[in-house]
Design an enzyme around this catalytic site. Sequence first.
Site, PDB file in Angstrom:
ATOM      1  N   ASP A  19      43.462  27.602  36.239  1.00  0.00           N
ATOM      2  CA  ASP A  19      42.995  27.675  34.986  1.00  0.00           C
ATOM      3  C   ASP A  19      42.610  26.331  34.070  1.00  0.00           C
ATOM      4  O   ASP A  19      42.003  26.157  33.242  1.00  0.00           O
ATOM      5  CB  ASP A  19      44.153  27.991  33.919  1.00  0.00           C
ATOM      6  CG  ASP A  19      44.551  29.617  34.669  1.00  0.00           C
ATOM      7  OD1 ASP A  19      43.853  30.342  35.316  1.00  0.00           O
ATOM      8  OD2 ASP A  19      45.681  29.985  34.287  1.00  0.00           O
TER       9      ASP A  19
ATOM     10  N   ARG B 104      18.293  43.577  37.219  1.00  0.00           N
ATOM     11  CA  ARG B 104      19.633  43.763  36.610  1.00  0.00           C
ATOM     12  C   ARG B 104      20.393  42.666  35.799  1.00  0.00           C
ATOM     13  O   ARG B 104      20.379  41.453  36.109  1.00  0.00           O
ATOM     14  CB  ARG B 104      20.644  44.356  37.344  1.00  0.00           C
ATOM     15  CG  ARG B 104      20.218  45.877  38.131  1.00  0.00           C
ATOM     16  CD  ARG B 104      21.239  46.194  39.217  1.00  0.00           C
ATOM     17  NE  ARG B 104      21.137  47.426  39.791  1.00  0.00           N
ATOM     18  CZ  ARG B 104      21.619  48.005  40.791  1.00  0.00           C
ATOM     19  NH1 ARG B 104      22.200  47.218  41.744  1.00  0.00           N
ATOM     20  NH2 ARG B 104      21.450  49.276  41.230  1.00  0.00           N
TER      21      ARG B 104
ATOM     22  N   GLY C 154      41.301  32.591  34.114  1.00  0.00           N
ATOM     23  CA  GLY C 154      41.479  31.278  33.488  1.00  0.00           C
ATOM     24  C   GLY C 154      42.529  31.362  32.053  1.00  0.00           C
ATOM     25  O   GLY C 154      42.545  30.808  31.387  1.00  0.00           O
TER      26      GLY C 154
END
Length: 369
Positions: free
Chosen positions: A142, A177, A185
Site C-alpha cells: 500500500d 471494451r 491499497g
Amino acid sequence: MTLRRLGIMTTGGDCAGLNAVIRAAVMRAVQGYGCEVLGIRRGTLGLLSEPPDVEALTPDLFSGAALRTGGTMIGTTTRGNPFDFSMPDGSRRDRSAEVIAACQRLGLDAVIAIGGDGSFRILGRLAQEHGMKVVCIPKTIDNDVVGTENSIGYVTAVNVATEALDRLQTTAASHSRIMVLEVMGRDAGHIALSAGIAGGADIILIPEIPYRIDNLVARIQSLPEQLGRWFALVVVAEGCKTEAGAPLTHPEPGGAVRYGGIGNWLADRLAERTGWETRYTILGHVQRGGMPSTTDRVLAAAFGVRAVDLAAAGRFGRVVVWQNRRVQDIPLAEAGESVHLVDVDGDLVRTARGLGVSFGDEGIGTGAT
Ligand code: F6P
C-alpha cells in the site's frame, strides 16, 4: 552494546521482498557482529506459542533462491495483536506481557520487526509500555507508511498492476471494451495512481479524490472523437467508495474489514451509462506475490543492513526509512501515528492530469486542475 542474539519477524500482510530483507539482516548480523539470529515464526504468534516458535537463521540458508522469492520464509500474521488477542473460546485478552517474557526467555538482545503501520502501532506500545527493544522496517504494497518514500513490496505491486494493464489494453482494443482494473491499497491510492500512469489508464479513481460517474462517462464518450478509439482503461483503488459514499467492505472476525468489490460495482455503472461492453478484473493478492523487483531488493538490502546497525548501536524504537535517496531512521511512534495518503495536489496527480487522465472530479473542485 554487544549484540549476541537477534530475533527477526515479519508481521501483517506479506509482500514481495520480505525474504530479501531477512537475508540482508542475517548477513549483516552474522558477518558484521558475529551475532546469532532467530527467525520468529508467524510474527507475534511465534512469541505467544509455548514454547516460542523460532528457527535459527544462518547465512547458508540464503545461498539459493530466498533473495528472489516472494512471501516470507518465517511466516506472518494479521491476527497477532497481543493487546487484544482473540482466544479460542471467543474471549479477548491482553497477552502483551507474554511477548516480552518470550523475548527474555529466548535471550534476545533486540528484535527486528518488518511490518506496516498497523504493526508499528502495536510494536510502539510494546516498546513504550513494556520496554521491548525493537527496530522496525516498513513493508506494505500500500506504501502508506508515514516518513518513507517507499516501503518494501510497493514497487513490485505497481509492476504487477502495470503489467495487468498492459495485458488488458490489447484485449480492450481488440473487443472495443471498457476494462476496469481494481487494485489493492486500502485507503491509499498509491498503487492505482502509479500503475495508472505507467499503464496508460484513461481514468484513475483513488480514495483521496471523490468522483462523479457523469464525469467518467463523459471522459469515456470523448475518446472516439478525441483519440480515435473505442476502448478505455480504468484503474480503481479498492478503497474507493460508491459515488454516494458507501464503502465496499466485508467484515472480518475481530472487527477488521476487508476491501473489495468497487471494480465490479463501477463496471456495472459504466456499462449501463455508456452502452459500451465492459469487463472488470480484480487483481487481488497477485500483487503481493512473485519475485521482488530490483528496487525492492535494493531497498531490502539497505533497510536490513541499517536495522541491524541500529540494533547494534542500541538505538531502539526506530523505523528505517527511505528519504531523498538515503536510508534514514525515524521514531516508531511517528511512523505509526497516521497513514501516508496520496497528495491530491502533488506531482503525480498533476502528471496524470497533464496526460489527460480523468480522476472523475471535474467540477467537484478537489486537487489541482
Ligand atoms: O495491506 C496490504 C493489503 O494487501 C491491502 O492492500 C489489502 O486490502 C489487504 O492487505 C488484504 O488483506 P488480506 O490478505 O487479509 O486479505
